[in-house]
Design a protein around this motif. Sequence first.
Motif, PDB file in Angstrom:
ATOM      1  N   GLU A   1      11.731 -17.970  56.843  1.00 63.05           N
ATOM      2  CA  GLU A   1      10.644 -18.147  57.123  1.00 63.05           C
ATOM      3  C   GLU A   1      10.443 -19.539  55.934  1.00 63.05           C
ATOM      4  O   GLU A   1      10.079 -20.832  56.150  1.00 63.05           O
ATOM      5  N   GLN A   2      11.835 -19.370  54.940  1.00 63.65           N
ATOM      6  CA  GLN A   2      12.206 -20.693  54.044  1.00 63.65           C
ATOM      7  C   GLN A   2      13.089 -21.455  54.855  1.00 63.65           C
ATOM      8  O   GLN A   2      14.050 -21.412  55.442  1.00 63.65           O
TER       9      GLN A   2
ATOM     10  N   ARG B   1      11.214 -24.529  64.349  1.00 64.61           N
ATOM     11  CA  ARG B   1      10.783 -24.392  63.721  1.00 64.61           C
ATOM     12  C   ARG B   1       9.557 -25.017  62.823  1.00 64.61           C
ATOM     13  O   ARG B   1       8.654 -24.826  62.118  1.00 64.61           O
TER      14      ARG B   1
END
Length: 122
Positions: free
Chosen positions: A49-50, A80
């Motif tokens: 997610e980073q 994203r």
Amino acid sequence: MNTVDTRESYAFHEESTAERWARAQLYFEAKEYTEAARLLTTVVDEVPEQVAPRLLLARAYYHSAQLGRAEEQLRLIVERDPVEHYAHLMLGRTLQRQGREAEAAPWLRLAAAFAGETHPQD
């Protein structure tokens, strides 16, 4: 004579994600892009997610001429995080480097718009 095996007194230290991230940054700064990418692949797997590790991975792929892999990571980033302007620029440059000018143009225009430019730089 009684000797002590000092190997047993040292505990094995498994490198943390943060330590791998820091080491990958050092490799990248040293222009060891392939080694940086190897470490960053693990970091990205651990913290998908980073954005920062994935973006550095894409940059390492780009600089080591692994353009297909760079493109794949950059497309994930803009999917994203659609306002990650540097990813748009990198994606455009990656497509250009592959000779895909027509595909690169909209990404470069978006990057220029994010940067407040009225005309993308050539």
